[in-house]
Scaffold this active site. Structure first.
Site: not given
Length: 517
Positions: A114, A135, A147, A185
């Site tokens: 992440s 991800h 992602e 994130n």
């Protein structure tokens, strides 16, 4: 869904929460899955979880397509391997160097990291072009976003194959550059970081911050509930990783409150206690019916655009609205919603002189310090602040107190707010209150991500809505609020704190100028 005929068997390394969830998503989509973990008890727990949800979906027959193993060497027959091991760079580098030998090309190797550098992971292999990030978001079988992270070495073919695989799993892939935190994130950092500072500075308690964010901003879950759900250790680890990878970027600085929770072992739901105590039911504030009504007589609302929707709420509530007080009939309250700092002193002073001392003056304070505004008037005891920018978004109104405020006026203020169909939530003074501060920082971080080529604006907004269920993409929010207002809030924060953490992105400044032209 995309067709990926060359992919029959998918390997998952790591059978923890994410690995088991990714395996379940792959089984739902009719792939053969090999799930590996060196710990048999972890594999057993993952097996029970997968079987339970396959049966729940009446797809129990697909359980036979799952192979459990403790040996990494059993990944040899796979066409794609998705690594979901612990978020430790050294561990991932070791796993990929071994997978590089076990799974010869054209097998693709993807990491579910992440925040860590996919480029550095790829560099541990002899065939880095087949390495990329993939991800998923927790819970992986449910949340639609994936992602797809393009490392410096990732080939276009690798990225395209992973996009097609994500679509075959029923997901929405977004391609992102390999920068710390990727899109979600990274852009989400202020959601937690600013909430932690608000709590640390005593502006409001954690449950009141959550209430304002949820009921005022429309977020599905407030930052403290979400940190408890994710795991405070996981969330703090992501913050620390990004801070280290960016060589101390102030926007990602970890907060001592999180570190204290780690030392305490209070990691959230998984330990039964985090910011909330899960041994007891969370005391949720009652939601009042959102129906403007009960207003009577005049209400003064100044000229200005920093409280969109306020005038409509006042009319719906039954008030007569004017920007000029009638000396014959004092208003229930006076709202000052101007947002130009150079005009505010004279405007507040004029209202203070024109209104009887018992009439509360409720001034928007997203871009000005309330204690400074109180110094501009002869009756500071009747001046309070409010968040006008988000008054129209939910069913709460955030009100900001100063020590000088006359508590005898609180019932009149609460009656006026309740008449507008909102519930008053009182907080202490802090720059830009709660939602303007958090949302402006989210918009700013999204602008930095676009400026630095992580993804385009549309992709950033899509990622934030699908990956973390934001009610709007941050850049959509910037457009709705006005980039000029977002910039003004950030400049207020920067002026108050004198920290680089609040420096506005140059791209945000450009957008604000374009909107003004």
């Amino acid at each position: 869904m995309a067709d990926t005929p060359s992919i029959k068997t998918i390997g998952i390394v790591g059978a923890g929460t994410m690995g088991a969830g990714i395996a379940l998503a792959c089984l739902y989509a009719d792939y053969q899955v090999i799930l590996q973990d060196p710990f048999p008890e972890v594999l057993e727990k993952a097996s029970d979880y997968i079987k339970k949800f396959l049966d729940k979906k009446e797809q129990g027959g697909k359980f036979k397509h799952l192979t459990l193993t403790e040996k990494l060497e059993d990944m040899a027959p796979t066409q794609v391997v998705i690594e979901a091991a612990l978020e430790q760079l050294e561990l991932k580098v070791d796993v990929f160097s071994r997978l590089d030998e076990i799974c010869p090309p054209p097998a693709i190797l993807a990491t579910n990291t992440s925040t860590l550098s996919v480029t550095q992971v790829a560099a541990a292999t002899q065939h880095p072009g087949r390495v990329a990030g993939m991800h998923f978001f927790n819970p992986a079988p449910v949340l639609p976003l994936v992602e797809v992270v393009q490392a410096a070495q990732s080939s276009d073919e690798t990225i395209q194959t992973l996009k097609e695989l994500a679509e075959a799993l029923g997901k929405v892939p977004v391609v992102t550059g390999d920068t710390p935190g990727f899109i979600v994130n990274r852009v989400a950092r202020p959601f937690y970081a600013e909430a932690l500072r608000l709590l640390g500075e005593g502006v409001a308690s954690h449950n009141y911050i959550d209430m304002i964010v949820e009921r005022g901003g429309g977020f599905r879950m407030g930052p403290y509930k979400l940190m408890d759900l994710i795991g405070i250790d996981i969330n703090a680890g992501a913050m620390r990783s990004m801070y280290e990878q960016t060589h101390g970027e102030p926007r990602y600085r970890p907060h001592p409150l999180q570190m204290q929770k780690l030392q305490e072992g209070a990691l959230g739901r998984k330990t039964g206690r985090g910011f909330y105590d899960y041994a007891e039911a969370i005391d949720e504030p009652k939601v009042r019916e959102r129906k403007p009504a009960g207003g009577a007589g005049p209400l003064v609302i100044s000229e200005g655009s920093w409280a969109p929707g306020l005038e409509n709420l006042a009319y719906q509530a039954g008030y007569t609205v004017s920007s000029v007080p009638d000396p014959e009939e004092p208003p229930a309250a006076c709202f000052v919603v101007a947002g130009r700092a150079e005009e505010a002193p004279s405007l507040l002073s004029w209202y203070d002189q024109s209104l009887p001392p018992h009439v509360p003056i409720i001034a928007q304070c997203a871009d000005m310090a309330l204690s400074e505004m109180a110094a501009w008037v002869q009756h500071p005891e009747r001046v309070i602040g409010f968040d006008g920018l988000f008054l129209g978004n939910g069913d709460v109104a955030t009100l900001v107190l100063t020590p000088a405020f006359n508590d005898d006026l609180i019932p009149a203020v609460e009656l006026a707010i309740r008449s507008l169909g909102r519930e008053a939530v009182w907080i202490a003074e802090g720059p830009a209150a709660v939602l303007p501060r958090i949302v402006a920082q989210l918009v700013n971080e999204a602008a930095f991500a676009v400026l630095e080529g992580v993804a385009d604006a549309e992709t950033v907004d899509t990622a934030m809505k699908l990956g973390v269920n934001y009610p709007q993409g941050p850049l959509e929010w910037g457009l709705q609020l006005g980039y000029d207002k977002v910039l003004t809030v950030l400049e207020h924060l920067y002026a108050e704190y004198r920290e680089e953490r609040y420096r506005p992105c140059v791209l945000l400044r450009r957008w604000a100028r374009q909107a003004a032209s």
